[in-house]
Design an enzyme around this catalytic site. Structure first.
Site, short mmCIF file in Angstrom:
data_model
loop_
_atom_site.label_atom_id
_atom_site.label_comp_id
_atom_site.label_asym_id
_atom_site.label_seq_id
_atom_site.Cartn_x
_atom_site.Cartn_y
_atom_site.Cartn_z
N THR A 1 -77.74 5.52 76.99
CA THR A 1 -78.25 6.21 78.22
C THR A 1 -77.38 6.71 78.88
O THR A 1 -76.40 6.56 78.76
CB THR A 1 -79.18 5.32 79.32
OG1 THR A 1 -78.46 4.38 79.54
CG2 THR A 1 -80.50 4.64 78.28
N ASP B 1 -93.21 8.52 92.63
CA ASP B 1 -92.51 7.22 92.97
C ASP B 1 -93.82 6.25 92.66
O ASP B 1 -94.59 5.91 93.32
CB ASP B 1 -92.47 7.01 94.48
CG ASP B 1 -91.76 5.64 94.94
OD1 ASP B 1 -91.77 4.65 93.98
OD2 ASP B 1 -91.09 5.37 95.92
N TYR C 1 -85.30 -11.14 86.42
CA TYR C 1 -85.44 -10.28 85.36
C TYR C 1 -86.06 -10.97 84.11
O TYR C 1 -86.99 -10.21 83.50
CB TYR C 1 -83.87 -9.98 85.03
CG TYR C 1 -83.78 -8.94 83.70
CD1 TYR C 1 -83.67 -7.64 84.20
CD2 TYR C 1 -83.14 -9.00 82.49
CE1 TYR C 1 -83.81 -6.59 83.41
CE2 TYR C 1 -83.21 -8.35 81.58
CZ TYR C 1 -83.35 -6.91 82.25
OH TYR C 1 -83.26 -5.76 81.15
#
Length: 306
Positions: free
Chosen positions: A212, A79, A177
């Site tokens: 993807t 992580d 973003y």
């Protein structure tokens, strides 16, 4: 067209590809494996634990495919938002290899929980947790890089590739973003400045519209096929492989590069033999709106409420 890619020889090269259980990271790891590299495949999705967002793909799956293609894949659950995990990764690579030739910063958790609040909602309607996901993703890239770059310094060579996306001054459609994707590009430039005298290059690479697992799930739910500009994750991997073997890569250090532009320059194609050009937002809906629609369809089709 036929697939015309001749994989370069990366035998003896050691790479770390973060966020490689699926998507762009997996495509990069597989291309490097086909070129013979040793690839540390990191991510949070494992066969024995949870899979992020219940999507297919694990670090073990990718590592095994890297090995099958001729490289050496090593799966590590990591992580990258956890400094302890990043420290353990650096210690493992140092103990195993004593060096590193390539780091690809691909891990990005900013799309998680996307169905809870519109991804492209105005900033005053955005929850703070979304900003924190972006922040943690960028912080993870910074932390991984500062821990792994010292393994490149003794040989005074190496390459750090940040996977991101921006399009000049075009607003990406969501404040947080837009800020963090632009910041990722800027971070690569700063790292390049610090590394220039040490023989290590750092640059940012922009994929196009990538097919993807998330995108394929959305198409399956919508009953529509791929756009003409779409490309496979391995198209990005081939760009990375070309950069690693370019003896003049230091001249590109600090730059923001596009997969499509590199394909034209280096002469490689996607796995289907096509050569999609560099992806541009002009004339298309914003990237935030595109991601919102994809995430909404994927969540609805899988019965998730995230």
């Amino acid at each position: 067209m036929n697939d015309t890619w001749n994989a370069p020889d990366l035998g003896g090269k050691v790479a770390v590809v973060t966020g490689a259980s699926r998507g762009v990271g997996r495509g990069i790891a597989l291309a490097l494996g086909e070129a013979g590299a040793t690839v540390y495949v990191t991510g949070r999705s494992t066969r024995t634990g949870e899979r992020t967002e219940n999507m297919p793909g694990t670090v073990e799956d990718t590592a095994e495919e890297v090995t099958r293609r001729g490289g050496k894949g090593i799966a590590l659950r990591c992580d990258h938002g956890d400094p302890a995990d990043n420290a353990a990764l650096a210690e493992r690579v140092a103990a195993d290899q004593g060096r590193l030739d390539l780091l690809v910063n691909n891990a990005w958790g900013g799309y998680e929980r996307s169905a809870e609040v519109r991804f492209d909602a105005p900033f005053w309607e955005q929850p703070l947790w979304r900003y924190e996901l972006f922040e943690a993703s960028l912080r993870g890239q910074y932390d991984v890089t500062r821990r792994l770059v010292p393994l490149m310094l003794p040989q005074q060579s190496g390459l750090v590739v940040g996977i991101s996306f921006s399009d000049g001054d075009i607003y990406l459609g969501q404040v947080g973003y837009d800020v963090f994707k632009s910041a990722a590009d800027r971070m690569c430039r700063g790292m390049a400045a610090d590394l220039r005298k040490r023989g290590v290059a750092a640059l940012c690479l922009h994929p196009g519209f990538v097919r993807t697992e998330r995108v394929e799930a959305a198409w399956a739910a919508m009953g529509s096929g791929p756009a003409s500009v779409v490309h496979s994750p391995e198209y990005v991997g081939r760009a990375v492989a070309a950069l690693v073997t370019d003896p003049q890569v230091m001249e590109r250090s600090g730059q923001v590069l596009s997969t499509g532009d590199l394909a034209a320059e280096y002469g490689f194609t996607d796995v289907d033999g096509r050569r999609p050009p560099a992806f541009r937002l002009e004339g298309r809906m914003s990237l935030a709106t595109r991601m919102h629609r994809l995430n909404k369809v994927v969540s609805a089709s899988s019965g998730q409420d995230r």
